[in-house]
Design an enzyme around this catalytic site. Structure first.
Site, PDB file in Angstrom:
ATOM      1  N   ARG A  27    -126.253 -12.411  14.122  1.00 14.35           N
ATOM      2  CA  ARG A  27    -126.462 -11.471  15.235  1.00 14.35           C
ATOM      3  C   ARG A  27    -125.378 -10.386  15.290  1.00 14.35           C
ATOM      4  O   ARG A  27    -124.938  -9.992  16.367  1.00 14.35           O
ATOM      5  CB  ARG A  27    -126.492 -12.202  16.582  1.00 14.35           C
ATOM      6  CG  ARG A  27    -127.706 -13.061  16.780  1.00 14.35           C
ATOM      7  CD  ARG A  27    -128.908 -12.221  17.235  1.00 14.35           C
ATOM      8  NE  ARG A  27    -130.032 -13.081  17.527  1.00 14.35           N
ATOM      9  CZ  ARG A  27    -130.388 -13.477  18.748  1.00 14.35           C
ATOM     10  NH1 ARG A  27    -129.748 -13.046  19.803  1.00 14.35           N
ATOM     11  NH2 ARG A  27    -131.403 -14.265  18.909  1.00 14.35           N
ATOM     12  N   ARG A  31    -126.652  -6.615  21.363  1.00 18.31           N
ATOM     13  CA  ARG A  31    -126.304  -6.009  22.653  1.00 18.31           C
ATOM     14  C   ARG A  31    -124.823  -5.892  22.953  1.00 18.31           C
ATOM     15  O   ARG A  31    -124.436  -5.181  23.873  1.00 18.31           O
ATOM     16  CB  ARG A  31    -126.984  -6.806  23.778  1.00 18.31           C
ATOM     17  CG  ARG A  31    -128.448  -6.473  23.915  1.00 18.31           C
ATOM     18  CD  ARG A  31    -129.140  -7.483  24.794  1.00 18.31           C
ATOM     19  NE  ARG A  31    -129.058  -8.786  24.148  1.00 18.31           N
ATOM     20  CZ  ARG A  31    -129.618  -9.898  24.618  1.00 18.31           C
ATOM     21  NH1 ARG A  31    -130.277  -9.861  25.745  1.00 18.31           N
ATOM     22  NH2 ARG A  31    -129.502 -11.030  23.967  1.00 18.31           N
ATOM     23  N   ARG A  40    -131.678   0.953  21.044  1.00 14.86           N
ATOM     24  CA  ARG A  40    -132.771   0.138  21.586  1.00 14.86           C
ATOM     25  C   ARG A  40    -133.485   0.904  22.700  1.00 14.86           C
ATOM     26  O   ARG A  40    -134.719   0.881  22.782  1.00 14.86           O
ATOM     27  CB  ARG A  40    -132.204  -1.162  22.115  1.00 14.86           C
ATOM     28  CG  ARG A  40    -133.233  -2.137  22.628  1.00 14.86           C
ATOM     29  CD  ARG A  40    -132.478  -3.408  22.978  1.00 14.86           C
ATOM     30  NE  ARG A  40    -133.287  -4.432  23.578  1.00 14.86           N
ATOM     31  CZ  ARG A  40    -133.594  -4.478  24.866  1.00 14.86           C
ATOM     32  NH1 ARG A  40    -133.215  -3.510  25.669  1.00 14.86           N
ATOM     33  NH2 ARG A  40    -134.291  -5.496  25.320  1.00 14.86           N
ATOM     34  N   ASP A  77    -136.749 -10.107  13.802  1.00 12.81           N
ATOM     35  CA  ASP A  77    -136.649 -11.326  14.594  1.00 12.81           C
ATOM     36  C   ASP A  77    -137.510 -12.406  13.967  1.00 12.81           C
ATOM     37  O   ASP A  77    -138.506 -12.108  13.301  1.00 12.81           O
ATOM     38  CB  ASP A  77    -137.086 -11.077  16.039  1.00 12.81           C
ATOM     39  CG  ASP A  77    -136.628 -12.205  16.955  1.00 12.81           C
ATOM     40  OD1 ASP A  77    -135.416 -12.311  17.221  1.00 12.81           O
ATOM     41  OD2 ASP A  77    -137.470 -13.013  17.376  1.00 12.81           O
ATOM     42  N   TYR A 153    -141.392 -22.111  19.429  1.00 12.68           N
ATOM     43  CA  TYR A 153    -141.718 -20.975  20.306  1.00 12.68           C
ATOM     44  C   TYR A 153    -143.225 -20.789  20.423  1.00 12.68           C
ATOM     45  O   TYR A 153    -143.748 -20.463  21.487  1.00 12.68           O
ATOM     46  CB  TYR A 153    -141.056 -19.693  19.791  1.00 12.68           C
ATOM     47  CG  TYR A 153    -139.548 -19.713  19.973  1.00 12.68           C
ATOM     48  CD1 TYR A 153    -138.972 -19.375  21.188  1.00 12.68           C
ATOM     49  CD2 TYR A 153    -138.707 -20.103  18.933  1.00 12.68           C
ATOM     50  CE1 TYR A 153    -137.597 -19.418  21.363  1.00 12.68           C
ATOM     51  CE2 TYR A 153    -137.336 -20.152  19.086  1.00 12.68           C
ATOM     52  CZ  TYR A 153    -136.784 -19.809  20.305  1.00 12.68           C
ATOM     53  OH  TYR A 153    -135.426 -19.865  20.481  1.00 12.68           O
TER      54      TYR A 153
HETATM   55  O1  CP3 Z   1    -128.392 -11.336  12.978  1.00 15.63           O
HETATM   56  C1  CP3 Z   1    -128.773 -10.154  13.094  1.00 15.63           C
HETATM   57  O2  CP3 Z   1    -128.003  -9.228  13.454  1.00 15.63           O
HETATM   58  C2  CP3 Z   1    -130.195  -9.807  12.668  1.00 15.63           C
HETATM   59  C3  CP3 Z   1    -131.208  -9.840  13.649  1.00 15.63           C
HETATM   60  C4  CP3 Z   1    -131.676 -11.147  14.308  1.00 15.63           C
HETATM   61  C5  CP3 Z   1    -132.187 -11.155  15.634  1.00 15.63           C
HETATM   62  N1  CP3 Z   1    -132.684 -12.400  15.876  1.00 15.63           N
HETATM   63  C6  CP3 Z   1    -132.188 -10.012  16.539  1.00 15.63           C
HETATM   64  C7  CP3 Z   1    -132.409 -10.235  17.982  1.00 15.63           C
HETATM   65  C8  CP3 Z   1    -131.832 -12.430  13.790  1.00 15.63           C
HETATM   66  C9  CP3 Z   1    -131.399 -12.990  12.445  1.00 15.63           C
HETATM   67  C10 CP3 Z   1    -132.469 -13.211  14.803  1.00 15.63           C
HETATM   68  C11 CP3 Z   1    -132.849 -14.633  14.619  1.00 15.63           C
HETATM   69  C12 CP3 Z   1    -133.436 -15.372  15.746  1.00 15.63           C
HETATM   70  N2  CP3 Z   1    -134.271 -14.911  16.719  1.00 15.63           N
HETATM   71  C13 CP3 Z   1    -133.285 -16.775  15.937  1.00 15.63           C
HETATM   72  C14 CP3 Z   1    -132.525 -17.716  15.016  1.00 15.63           C
HETATM   73  C15 CP3 Z   1    -131.069 -17.643  15.191  1.00 15.63           C
HETATM   74  C16 CP3 Z   1    -130.578 -17.996  16.577  1.00 15.63           C
HETATM   75  O3  CP3 Z   1    -129.992 -17.091  17.208  1.00 15.63           O
HETATM   76  O4  CP3 Z   1    -130.775 -19.128  16.986  1.00 15.63           O
HETATM   77  C17 CP3 Z   1    -134.014 -17.126  17.090  1.00 15.63           C
HETATM   78  C18 CP3 Z   1    -134.141 -18.520  17.698  1.00 15.63           C
HETATM   79  C19 CP3 Z   1    -134.644 -15.936  17.574  1.00 15.63           C
HETATM   80  C20 CP3 Z   1    -135.597 -15.821  18.724  1.00 15.63           C
HETATM   81  C21 CP3 Z   1    -135.090 -14.905  19.765  1.00 15.63           C
HETATM   82  N3  CP3 Z   1    -135.000 -13.535  19.614  1.00 15.63           N
HETATM   83  C22 CP3 Z   1    -134.617 -15.241  21.059  1.00 15.63           C
HETATM   84  C23 CP3 Z   1    -134.537 -16.659  21.627  1.00 15.63           C
HETATM   85  C24 CP3 Z   1    -134.257 -14.037  21.674  1.00 15.63           C
HETATM   86  C25 CP3 Z   1    -133.811 -13.883  23.114  1.00 15.63           C
HETATM   87  C26 CP3 Z   1    -132.410 -14.266  23.324  1.00 15.63           C
HETATM   88  C27 CP3 Z   1    -131.522 -13.077  23.247  1.00 15.63           C
HETATM   89  O5  CP3 Z   1    -130.469 -13.131  22.611  1.00 15.63           O
HETATM   90  O6  CP3 Z   1    -131.918 -12.064  23.843  1.00 15.63           O
HETATM   91  C28 CP3 Z   1    -134.472 -12.985  20.747  1.00 15.63           C
HETATM   92  C29 CP3 Z   1    -134.205 -11.555  20.934  1.00 15.63           C
HETATM   93  C30 CP3 Z   1    -133.294 -10.890  19.945  1.00 15.63           C
HETATM   94  N4  CP3 Z   1    -133.341 -11.044  18.592  1.00 15.63           N
HETATM   95  C31 CP3 Z   1    -132.288  -9.929  20.251  1.00 15.63           C
HETATM   96  C32 CP3 Z   1    -131.747  -9.512  19.034  1.00 15.63           C
HETATM   97  C33 CP3 Z   1    -130.690  -8.449  18.816  1.00 15.63           C
HETATM   98  C34 CP3 Z   1    -131.962  -9.408  21.641  1.00 15.63           C
HETATM   99  C35 CP3 Z   1    -133.041  -8.454  22.007  1.00 15.63           C
HETATM  100  C36 CP3 Z   1    -132.575  -7.336  22.892  1.00 15.63           C
HETATM  101  O7  CP3 Z   1    -132.121  -6.314  22.365  1.00 15.63           O
HETATM  102  O8  CP3 Z   1    -132.695  -7.504  24.112  1.00 15.63           O
END
Ligand code: CP3
Length: 347
Positions: A27, A31, A40, A77, A153
């Site tokens: 990640r 944000r 975004r 994602d 999910y």
């Molecule tokens: O790592 C990186 O920089 C690359 C991008 C990336 C995202 N999600 C962007 C994201 C990667 C590799 C993921 C993987 C991901 N997504 C996982 C596995 C790793 C982990 O963190 O456990 C999972 C379970 C998800 C599912 C997911 N996506 C959730 C549960 C959420 C909401 C929680 C949160 O942090 O907001 C997301 C949204 C998400 N994916 C965001 C980002 C940058 C936030 C979205 C926003 O901008 O509001």
């Protein structure tokens, strides 16, 4: 020089002990960076950002400009696969992802695996753009969620605490649930293969919720699907490095590394360092595992732990990372400090 020789990340993945470990952070785009929040907002919402190659490329590059990580991870994602299969998906502020749940065999009729690439095409374009825009010594990582975690999910319809709906289905009708898992295995192989064709040099498979299963079903729903994905990819790309991240699985990680065929394994924060050096790093390169909350608190506690990780795991093939993703409350200057510490270190 060949590609592998100039890229620390690829060298560590090939089993080399590098003079300093490569680093990147799960990640790393997100944000906690003001420029991410700006892009975004320009995209509209999170899904629009994922499907906009120019803006997804931009947010992938943002952390590299500030901190010079040794790897860039595609911005996307893990839930894009369910979305591309036709499952309605929205990301709600403060709530995370919300999907219309699939909970039984008949619900699978609503999913269309044959059309996923139409929806996912922009992601491949993002990879292809990144493959020419990242710095020459930086490695491009593609990724997908592992079938079990993606299925949590899809079946729960959101993040879950007890996984009761998915477990009820998996325990009560393993054949029916297996059909969903087969669909995810096949979709994930072709999704990752397209990322590799577009220029991804490494892929990581995120199994965030692998730790909620007892060991017998852990083999069935975590090890087996991951093994099939690794085999499917190696059939097309025999040399492709694959990193597995089975989070929270304790001692089950031994069977995971022995049986799945992954090239390297990413360790969560709870994995003991000495144990990992002895039991895991003797078998394969490891990645991890700084507590992401130390990156929020910073200071001496963070610095001490970074050195401890480097002292213990830096003696073998190692990629420095976190034990889970960066959280939004992370001060960007703490990431800069981490980057400085690692760059100035020779093992
Ligand atoms: O790592 C990186 O920089 C690359 C991008 C990336 C995202 N999600 C962007 C994201 C990667 C590799 C993921 C993987 C991901 N997504 C996982 C596995 C790793 C982990 O963190 O456990 C999972 C379970 C998800 C599912 C997911 N996506 C959730 C549960 C959420 C909401 C929680 C949160 O942090 O907001 C997301 C949204 C998400 N994916 C965001 C980002 C940058 C936030 C979205 C926003 O901008 O509001």
């Amino acid at each position: 020089m060949t590609k592998t020789e100039d890229k620390l990340m690829l060298r560590a993945l090939s089993g080399e002990i590098t003079t300093r470990p490569p680093f990147w952070l799960m990640r790393q785009a997100g944000r906690y960076l003001p420029e991410y929040r700006e892009t975004r907002a320009e995209a509209g919402n999170f899904l629009d950002l994922c499907y906009n190659p120019k803006l997804a490329e931009e947010v992938t590059l943002q952390p590299l400009r500030r901190y010079g990580m040794d790897a860039a991870i595609l911005f996307a994602d893990i839930l894009l696969i369910p979305h591309a299969l036709g499952q309605p998906l929205a990301y709600r502020e403060g709530e995370g992802p919300v999907l219309d749940p699939v909970r039984k065999r008949e619900d699978l009729k609503k999913l269309s695996p044959e059309f996923i690439h139409t929806t996912l095409e922009p992601v491949y374009e993002t990879v292809s753009r990144l493959s020419s825009s990242i710095p020459a010594d930086c490695t491009l990582i593609g990724f997908a969620g592992a079938p079990w975690t993606v299925a949590t999910y899809m079946v729960e319809g959101r993040g879950s605490k007890d996984y009761v709906n998915i477990k009820k289905w998996a325990y009560g009708d393993p054949e029916g649930f297996g059909l969903l898992m087969d669909m995810l295995v096949d979709s994930t192989i072709s999704y990752l293969a397209k990322q590799v064709e577009a220029g991804a040099e490494v892929v990581q498979i995120f199994d965030t919720w692998a730790g909620v299963l007892p060991d017998d079903v852990f083999h069935k729903w975590v090890i087996e699907p991951t093994k099939r994905i690794v085999e499917g990819l190696r059939h097309q790309f025999p040399e492709l490095p694959v990193i597995g991240f089975p989070k929270g699985v304790g001692g089950n990680i031994i069977d995971f590394v022995e049986e799945t065929g992954v090239t390297a394994v990413s360790l969560d924060t709870g994995t003991p360092l000495d144990w990992a050096a002895r039991e895991l790093q003797s078998r394969l390169p490891v990645q991890g595992n700084l507590d992401p909350i130390l990156l929020v608190s910073g200071g001496a506690a963070m610095e001490t732990r970074i050195h401890k990780i480097l002292d213990t795991l830096g003696k073998g093939p190692f990629i420095f990372n976190l034990g889970h993703g960066i959280i939004p409350q992370t001060p960007p200057e703490h990431v800069a400090e981490l980057s400085r510490i690692i760059r100035h270190r020779a093992t």
